[in-house]
Design a protein around this motif. Sequence first.
Motif, PDB file in Angstrom:
ATOM      1  N   UNK A   1     -10.467   1.461  -3.550  1.00  0.00           N
ATOM      2  CA  UNK A   1     -11.278   0.977  -2.530  1.00  0.00           C
ATOM      3  C   UNK A   1     -10.663  -0.200  -1.515  1.00  0.00           C
ATOM      4  N   UNK A   2      -9.841  -1.068  -1.842  1.00  0.00           N
ATOM      5  CA  UNK A   2      -9.244  -2.038  -1.319  1.00  0.00           C
ATOM      6  C   UNK A   2      -8.247  -1.612  -0.175  1.00  0.00           C
ATOM      7  N   UNK A   3      -7.416  -0.470  -0.666  1.00  0.00           N
ATOM      8  CA  UNK A   3      -6.725   0.165   0.169  1.00  0.00           C
ATOM      9  C   UNK A   3      -7.246   0.896   1.219  1.00  0.00           C
TER      10      UNK A   3
ATOM     11  N   UNK B   1       0.827  -1.094  -0.030  1.00  0.00           N
ATOM     12  CA  UNK B   1      -0.215  -0.086  -0.076  1.00  0.00           C
ATOM     13  C   UNK B   1       0.776   1.126   0.043  1.00  0.00           C
ATOM     14  N   UNK B   2       0.778   1.931  -1.160  1.00  0.00           N
ATOM     15  CA  UNK B   2       1.500   3.307  -1.201  1.00  0.00           C
ATOM     16  C   UNK B   2       0.368   4.254  -1.619  1.00  0.00           C
TER      17      UNK B   2
ATOM     18  N   UNK C   1       1.096   3.844  -7.385  1.00  0.00           N
ATOM     19  CA  UNK C   1       0.300   2.800  -7.663  1.00  0.00           C
ATOM     20  C   UNK C   1       0.509   1.914  -8.820  1.00  0.00           C
ATOM     21  N   UNK C   2       0.732   0.851  -8.874  1.00  0.00           N
ATOM     22  CA  UNK C   2       0.934  -0.255 -10.210  1.00  0.00           C
ATOM     23  C   UNK C   2       0.589  -1.450  -9.974  1.00  0.00           C
TER      24      UNK C   2
ATOM     25  N   UNK D   1       1.218  -3.121  -6.288  1.00  0.00           N
ATOM     26  CA  UNK D   1       1.233  -1.764  -5.433  1.00  0.00           C
ATOM     27  C   UNK D   1       0.105  -1.183  -5.862  1.00  0.00           C
ATOM     28  N   UNK D   2      -0.760  -1.094  -4.719  1.00  0.00           N
ATOM     29  CA  UNK D   2      -2.126  -0.154  -4.718  1.00  0.00           C
ATOM     30  C   UNK D   2      -2.069   0.968  -4.001  1.00  0.00           C
TER      31      UNK D   2
END
Length: 157
Positions: free
Chosen positions: A126-128, A108-109, A114-115, A120-121
């Motif tokens: 929403x999930x983060x 989580x960044x 995000x990639x 990397x989210x």
Amino acid sequence: MTPRRPISPEGLRKLQEEMDRLIRTERPAVIKEIEIALGHGDLSENAEYTYAKEKQALIETRIRDLQERLAACEVIDLNNRPKSDRIVFGCSVKIEDVDNGDQKIFTLLGQDEADISKGIISIDSPIGKALIGKEVNDVVEVKTPGGLKEYEVLEVS
């Protein structure tokens, strides 16, 4: 006031490098293209000139976007954060889909880093958002385009 955007030092470095490349390399190159195209005469039928001006507009728009993003960045040093069992910015998380048992690992960044192809989210996804603050064995519900999904947190590192 622009909301602060969390970012890792590496993410900040990449944004700064892109800005530097645009200002030092791309901008002068497109100005040169415009000068050359101007030398070809009649601008009304000069496709090279039109293309170069459009390219210049895109570069300038991206530079302004990067300036705004960089001004709003809040760098979070991932090496100096306190040890925690809770999911926070910079954590890697292993989750399992409660319905089908599929497992995924995400880091989580911030939005600028995000990639999904690299796992990397964004913490703003929403999930983060659902994962932030949770611990191992917690079950989170995430609203997806396909409906409500449940995930169990298996590991936090």
